[in-house]
Design a protein around this motif. Structure first.
Motif, mmCIF file in Angstrom:
data_model
loop_
_atom_site.group_PDB
_atom_site.id
_atom_site.type_symbol
_atom_site.label_atom_id
_atom_site.label_comp_id
_atom_site.label_asym_id
_atom_site.label_seq_id
_atom_site.Cartn_x
_atom_site.Cartn_y
_atom_site.Cartn_z
ATOM 1 N N LEU A 1 0.844 -1.197 0.000
ATOM 2 C CA LEU A 1 0.000 0.000 0.000
ATOM 3 C C LEU A 1 0.876 1.241 0.000
ATOM 4 O O LEU A 1 0.621 2.197 -0.731
ATOM 5 C CB LEU A 1 -0.922 0.004 1.215
ATOM 6 C CG LEU A 1 -1.770 1.269 1.418
ATOM 7 C CD1 LEU A 1 -2.716 1.481 0.239
ATOM 8 C CD2 LEU A 1 -2.546 1.198 2.719
ATOM 9 N N VAL A 2 1.938 1.211 0.808
ATOM 10 C CA VAL A 2 2.853 2.342 0.890
ATOM 11 C C VAL A 2 3.641 2.489 -0.403
ATOM 12 O O VAL A 2 3.806 3.588 -0.932
ATOM 13 C CB VAL A 2 3.807 2.175 2.093
ATOM 14 C CG1 VAL A 2 4.793 3.342 2.154
ATOM 15 C CG2 VAL A 2 3.015 2.071 3.391
ATOM 16 N N ARG A 3 4.122 1.342 -0.923
ATOM 17 C CA ARG A 3 4.990 1.400 -2.108
ATOM 18 C C ARG A 3 4.212 1.587 -3.409
ATOM 19 O O ARG A 3 4.565 2.403 -4.240
ATOM 20 C CB ARG A 3 5.833 0.124 -2.187
ATOM 21 C CG ARG A 3 6.838 -0.031 -1.060
ATOM 22 C CD ARG A 3 7.749 -1.221 -1.323
ATOM 23 N NE ARG A 3 6.997 -2.462 -1.419
ATOM 24 C CZ ARG A 3 6.733 -3.248 -0.379
ATOM 25 N NH1 ARG A 3 7.142 -2.911 0.838
ATOM 26 N NH2 ARG A 3 6.042 -4.368 -0.525
ATOM 27 N N GLY A 4 3.165 0.791 -3.586
ATOM 28 C CA GLY A 4 2.488 0.773 -4.878
ATOM 29 C C GLY A 4 1.177 1.513 -4.937
ATOM 30 O O GLY A 4 0.637 1.753 -6.020
ATOM 31 N N GLY A 5 0.607 1.855 -3.788
ATOM 32 C CA GLY A 5 -0.661 2.555 -3.793
ATOM 33 C C GLY A 5 -1.835 1.639 -3.501
ATOM 34 O O GLY A 5 -1.693 0.444 -3.214
ATOM 35 N N LEU A 6 -3.029 2.206 -3.586
ATOM 36 C CA LEU A 6 -4.243 1.503 -3.183
ATOM 37 C C LEU A 6 -4.577 0.335 -4.109
ATOM 38 O O LEU A 6 -5.063 -0.702 -3.645
ATOM 39 C CB LEU A 6 -5.406 2.493 -3.134
ATOM 40 C CG LEU A 6 -6.747 1.952 -2.632
ATOM 41 C CD1 LEU A 6 -6.602 1.363 -1.235
ATOM 42 C CD2 LEU A 6 -7.802 3.063 -2.639
ATOM 43 N N GLY A 7 -4.336 0.495 -5.413
ATOM 44 C CA GLY A 7 -4.686 -0.566 -6.356
ATOM 45 C C GLY A 7 -4.031 -1.903 -6.024
ATOM 46 O O GLY A 7 -4.725 -2.912 -5.824
ATOM 47 N N PRO A 8 -2.694 -1.982 -5.958
ATOM 48 C CA PRO A 8 -2.037 -3.246 -5.613
ATOM 49 C C PRO A 8 -2.445 -3.778 -4.243
ATOM 50 O O PRO A 8 -2.564 -4.995 -4.055
ATOM 51 C CB PRO A 8 -0.550 -2.882 -5.645
ATOM 52 C CG PRO A 8 -0.463 -1.718 -6.576
ATOM 53 C CD PRO A 8 -1.724 -0.948 -6.361
ATOM 54 N N ALA A 9 -2.672 -2.882 -3.282
ATOM 55 C CA ALA A 9 -3.069 -3.327 -1.947
ATOM 56 C C ALA A 9 -4.442 -3.994 -1.984
ATOM 57 O O ALA A 9 -4.665 -5.018 -1.324
ATOM 58 C CB ALA A 9 -3.075 -2.146 -0.980
ATOM 59 N N LEU A 10 -5.379 -3.426 -2.745
ATOM 60 C CA LEU A 10 -6.705 -4.029 -2.850
ATOM 61 C C LEU A 10 -6.659 -5.356 -3.610
ATOM 62 O O LEU A 10 -7.407 -6.287 -3.292
ATOM 63 C CB LEU A 10 -7.672 -3.058 -3.533
ATOM 64 C CG LEU A 10 -8.033 -1.802 -2.734
ATOM 65 C CD1 LEU A 10 -9.003 -0.935 -3.532
ATOM 66 C CD2 LEU A 10 -8.621 -2.159 -1.380
ATOM 67 N N ALA B 1 -7.471 4.947 4.323
ATOM 68 C CA ALA B 1 -8.890 4.822 4.653
ATOM 69 C C ALA B 1 -9.585 3.877 3.682
ATOM 70 O O ALA B 1 -10.392 3.024 4.089
ATOM 71 C CB ALA B 1 -9.559 6.198 4.630
ATOM 72 N N GLY B 2 -9.278 4.015 2.372
ATOM 73 C CA GLY B 2 -9.869 3.114 1.388
ATOM 74 C C GLY B 2 -9.512 1.665 1.651
ATOM 75 O O GLY B 2 -10.357 0.762 1.525
ATOM 76 N N TYR B 3 -8.260 1.428 2.038
ATOM 77 C CA TYR B 3 -7.821 0.060 2.321
ATOM 78 C C TYR B 3 -8.561 -0.507 3.535
ATOM 79 O O TYR B 3 -9.056 -1.638 3.505
ATOM 80 C CB TYR B 3 -6.321 0.040 2.575
ATOM 81 C CG TYR B 3 -5.794 -1.327 2.927
ATOM 82 C CD1 TYR B 3 -5.524 -2.272 1.937
ATOM 83 C CD2 TYR B 3 -5.596 -1.688 4.258
ATOM 84 C CE1 TYR B 3 -5.056 -3.537 2.263
ATOM 85 C CE2 TYR B 3 -5.130 -2.949 4.591
ATOM 86 C CZ TYR B 3 -4.857 -3.869 3.593
ATOM 87 O OH TYR B 3 -4.410 -5.116 3.930
ATOM 88 N N TYR B 4 -8.675 0.268 4.612
ATOM 89 C CA TYR B 4 -9.352 -0.212 5.813
ATOM 90 C C TYR B 4 -10.837 -0.442 5.570
ATOM 91 O O TYR B 4 -11.428 -1.392 6.094
ATOM 92 C CB TYR B 4 -9.149 0.775 6.960
ATOM 93 C CG TYR B 4 -7.750 0.772 7.502
ATOM 94 C CD1 TYR B 4 -7.151 -0.404 7.952
ATOM 95 C CD2 TYR B 4 -6.997 1.937 7.547
ATOM 96 C CE1 TYR B 4 -5.869 -0.408 8.434
ATOM 97 C CE2 TYR B 4 -5.704 1.941 8.028
ATOM 98 C CZ TYR B 4 -5.140 0.763 8.473
ATOM 99 O OH TYR B 4 -3.851 0.765 8.935
ATOM 100 N N ILE B 5 -11.457 0.432 4.797
ATOM 101 C CA ILE B 5 -12.877 0.255 4.475
ATOM 102 C C ILE B 5 -13.084 -1.055 3.722
ATOM 103 O O ILE B 5 -13.974 -1.850 4.037
ATOM 104 C CB ILE B 5 -13.392 1.446 3.652
ATOM 105 C CG1 ILE B 5 -13.434 2.701 4.529
ATOM 106 C CG2 ILE B 5 -14.765 1.160 3.063
ATOM 107 C CD1 ILE B 5 -13.580 3.988 3.748
ATOM 108 N N ALA B 6 -12.248 -1.289 2.696
ATOM 109 C CA ALA B 6 -12.367 -2.526 1.922
ATOM 110 C C ALA B 6 -12.089 -3.743 2.794
ATOM 111 O O ALA B 6 -12.787 -4.764 2.708
ATOM 112 C CB ALA B 6 -11.408 -2.480 0.735
ATOM 113 N N SER B 7 -11.072 -3.648 3.654
ATOM 114 C CA SER B 7 -10.719 -4.767 4.522
ATOM 115 C C SER B 7 -11.854 -5.093 5.482
ATOM 116 O O SER B 7 -12.206 -6.268 5.682
ATOM 117 C CB SER B 7 -9.447 -4.436 5.301
ATOM 118 O OG SER B 7 -9.099 -5.486 6.171
#
Length: 253
Positions: free
Chosen positions: A119-128, A156-162
């Motif tokens: 998430l830190v390195r690649g952004g929200l897309g790869p993390a999702l 926030a987007g990552y936590y919401i999806a998680s």
């Protein structure tokens, strides 16, 4: 505030009505200032919490996790070097290595929810994408991104999806999750739905309350539709720059 008339005398009680209006206007301005200050304060709290989580993630990764891995490897190395007749010693070393591995797994479970490195390195897309791959319920993912958003918005987007995926897996009895993400035009929009049993109610103290607090603290909006028997749909919109809280006209911080 002053008032004057060039066409005769002022109406009766004009001064009293003007004073009442001025008081109402002052109250409205004060309320607007208070709302702006509250929004800025809530945004700062979210930023501080995110920074604490990032620091904890770095400490765990660079500290105790690395030491546990090193100790487990050392135990297995000693086990392979021990002479074959020493079965009891080999067994103890093997148990030690297994115990260290279990402790490492438990530590990773404790740190679940801390932002992953990608998430830190690649952004929200790869993390999702990684989140969808790990999901116990199949996730159909449709994403569209422009330039990278602010770190608080991506987290926030990552936590919401998680949280949505976790709820669907634990409570919804869903067979599929549909997640649509749009990060273009300066706004992050997430629409996450499942085909589960529905009936999710934020007022009953579920994780949805925490999501609502986080979203509103960042100046966003959240809605939940979960009719019983018809699945749950979560719709969230977050501004790209949640730290920029507009102040009322003429207000100086």
């Amino acid at each position: 505030m002053t008032i004057a008339s060039t066409d005769g005398c002022l109406p009766d009680r004009a001064e009293d009505r003007l004073a009442e209006f001025t008081e109402l206007l002052g109250t409205a301005i004060a309320n607007t200032q208070s709302r702006a200050e509250l929004s800025a304060s809530r945004a700062r709290i979210v930023a501080a919490a995110d920074e604490t989580r990032r620091r904890l993630e770095r400490d765990l990764h660079d500290g105790i996790q690395q030491r546990l891995v090193s100790l487990a490897l050392k135990a297995r190395t000693i086990e392979t070097m021990t002479p074959q007749p020493a079965d009891e010693i080999q067994g103890e070393l093997l148990q030690l290595a297994d115990g260290l591995g279990t402790a490492l797994d438990e530590l990773r479970e404790i740190s679940h929810g801390i932002p992953p490195g990608h998430l830190v390195r690649g952004g929200l897309g790869p993390a999702l994408e990684a989140l969808a791959r790990r999901s116990a319920v199949p996730v159909e993912l449709d994403m569209k991104f422009g330039p990278r958003l602010g770190e608080h918005v991506e987290e926030a987007g990552y936590y919401i999806a998680s949280e949505a995926i976790t709820n669907a897996a634990k409570y919804a009895q869903a067979s599929v999750i549909d997640m649509r993400v749009d990060g273009c035009d300066g706004v992050l929009t997430l629409s996450i739905s499942d085909d589960g049993v529905g009936g999710a109610d934020p007022s009953r103290g579920s994780g949805l309350i925490g999501l609502k607090d986080r979203v509103e603290a960042l100046g966003g909006t959240i809605s939940v539709q979960s009719p019983p028997g018809h699945g749950t749909t979560l719709h969230v919109q977050l501004p790209a720059d949640p730290m920029a809280v507009p102040a009322p006209p003429g207000f100086r911080r």
